[in-house]
Design an enzyme around this catalytic site. Sequence first.
Site, PDB file in Angstrom:
ATOM      1  N   GLU A  19      -1.028   1.643  -5.256  1.00 55.99           N
ATOM      2  CA  GLU A  19      -0.806   0.401  -4.524  1.00 55.99           C
ATOM      3  C   GLU A  19      -0.723  -0.796  -5.467  1.00 55.99           C
ATOM      4  O   GLU A  19      -1.481  -0.874  -6.446  1.00 55.99           O
ATOM      5  CB  GLU A  19      -1.954   0.217  -3.528  1.00 55.99           C
ATOM      6  CG  GLU A  19      -2.092   1.403  -2.571  1.00 55.99           C
ATOM      7  CD  GLU A  19      -3.501   1.588  -2.061  1.00 55.99           C
ATOM      8  OE1 GLU A  19      -3.956   2.752  -1.970  1.00 55.99           O
ATOM      9  OE2 GLU A  19      -4.152   0.584  -1.758  1.00 55.99           O
ATOM     10  N   HIS A  35       0.836  -1.208   0.000  1.00 55.00           N
ATOM     11  CA  HIS A  35       0.000   0.000   0.000  1.00 55.00           C
ATOM     12  C   HIS A  35       0.878   1.269   0.000  1.00 55.00           C
ATOM     13  O   HIS A  35       0.877   2.034   0.965  1.00 55.00           O
ATOM     14  CB  HIS A  35      -0.882  -0.057   1.259  1.00 55.00           C
ATOM     15  CG  HIS A  35      -2.033   0.899   1.291  1.00 55.00           C
ATOM     16  ND1 HIS A  35      -1.897   2.260   1.250  1.00 55.00           N
ATOM     17  CD2 HIS A  35      -3.368   0.677   1.390  1.00 55.00           C
ATOM     18  CE1 HIS A  35      -3.082   2.835   1.328  1.00 55.00           C
ATOM     19  NE2 HIS A  35      -3.997   1.908   1.395  1.00 55.00           N
TER      20      HIS A  35
HETATM   21  O1  TA6 Z   1      -6.219   1.838  -0.582  1.00 54.67           O
HETATM   22  C1  TA6 Z   1      -7.267   2.715  -0.409  1.00 54.67           C
HETATM   23  C2  TA6 Z   1      -7.939   2.433   0.928  1.00 54.67           C
HETATM   24  O2  TA6 Z   1      -8.584   1.191   0.908  1.00 54.67           O
HETATM   25  C3  TA6 Z   1      -8.859   3.595   1.218  1.00 54.67           C
HETATM   26  O3  TA6 Z   1     -10.222   3.223   1.051  1.00 54.67           O
HETATM   27  C4  TA6 Z   1      -8.501   3.981   2.649  1.00 54.67           C
HETATM   28  O4  TA6 Z   1      -9.252   3.230   3.573  1.00 54.67           O
HETATM   29  C5  TA6 Z   1      -7.018   3.627   2.666  1.00 54.67           C
HETATM   30  O5  TA6 Z   1      -6.955   2.381   1.989  1.00 54.67           O
HETATM   31  C6  TA6 Z   1      -6.346   3.638   4.016  1.00 54.67           C
HETATM   32  O6  TA6 Z   1      -6.825   2.602   4.808  1.00 54.67           O
HETATM   33  P1  TA6 Z   1      -6.304   2.532   6.339  1.00 54.67           P
HETATM   34  O7  TA6 Z   1      -6.967   1.320   6.920  1.00 54.67           O
HETATM   35  O8  TA6 Z   1      -4.807   2.401   6.302  1.00 54.67           O
HETATM   36  O9  TA6 Z   1      -6.705   3.842   6.963  1.00 54.67           O
END
Ligand code: TA6
Length: 297
Positions: free
Chosen positions: A270, A168
């Site tokens: 990501e 991510h």
């Molecule tokens: O990758 C995008 C996502 O799924 C967003 O929807 C947002 O939730 C982000 O990841 C961050 O997630 P987190 O659980 O690290 O706050």
Amino acid sequence: MKSALLQERFAIPGHVSVQNIAPGYPVLEVRNPFATAKIAVHGAQVLSFQPKGEEDLLWVSRAAIYAEGKSVRGGIPICWPWFGVHLDKHRPSHGFVRHRFWELTATEQKSDGSTEVTFFLEDDEHTRSLWPHAFQLALQVSIGRNLSITLKMINSDSGPVEVTAALHSYFSVGDIAHTAVRGLDGADCIDALSNEQFRHAGDVRFDEEFDRIFLNASGDEFIEDESRQRTIAIHKKGSHSSVVWNPWVHKSSRMGDFEEGAYRQMVCVETGNVVTDVITLAPGESHSLGVNIGLLP
Ligand code: TA6
């Protein structure tokens, strides 16, 4: 393991050191002729990759929280064995391995001047309470002209398992309003905000909250940071999907670990296998998910 013991076992003079950046929170600092980097033992999370003479390619929130059980807002959190929210709301979004201290298993200064660091995590009573399977994860981080990360997942269970996953990555940009993401043409796109599904075409640009999943997207991607006049190239390995995210003003202001206005200096691109791009592993089978990140010359 205490950072003093990690320092004793894994430090490489002039190249690798291990210090606590918060009580009980060891971080490796890597330095070689190509770049400097920082990697937290917690979550085996890369926090910084700064090629010599360049600004950091990764973004970390100044309001990030460095504590067990909480993923640092930034760098490259590892989402496994599921991506996104779980149907069972008692299970953490993006899986549980980013909330755990991993085992640091090796540091090596290579003959080509790059530095390699490896981490390991396997199931235990806590993980099995969240996901009733045996598993082994090995993460290899190579710091050289580029940053290369490979997550090898091994099904050490007696039956088949299905996983989704993502590296991510939070990238640093000069201004999100002057940033484009290229290379996603033709991907099947799901807008996580509207649930619309469509075939994507053209560059991705940002003028509001953006959260989209790109399936059948295995090619290279490029972040055009126009205000810094640089391009970050992302080469994926074993990844059929990508996710692009910027929380914009309102969502980021609701997140305790996001400073006001900081959304303008970051974008997530990501690398993973998510939603319908599920990885099925037979007993003993493994899969590797990797990404190679660097600046275009
Ligand atoms: O990758 C995008 C996502 O799924 C967003 O929807 C947002 O939730 C982000 O990841 C961050 O997630 P987190 O659980 O690290 O706050």
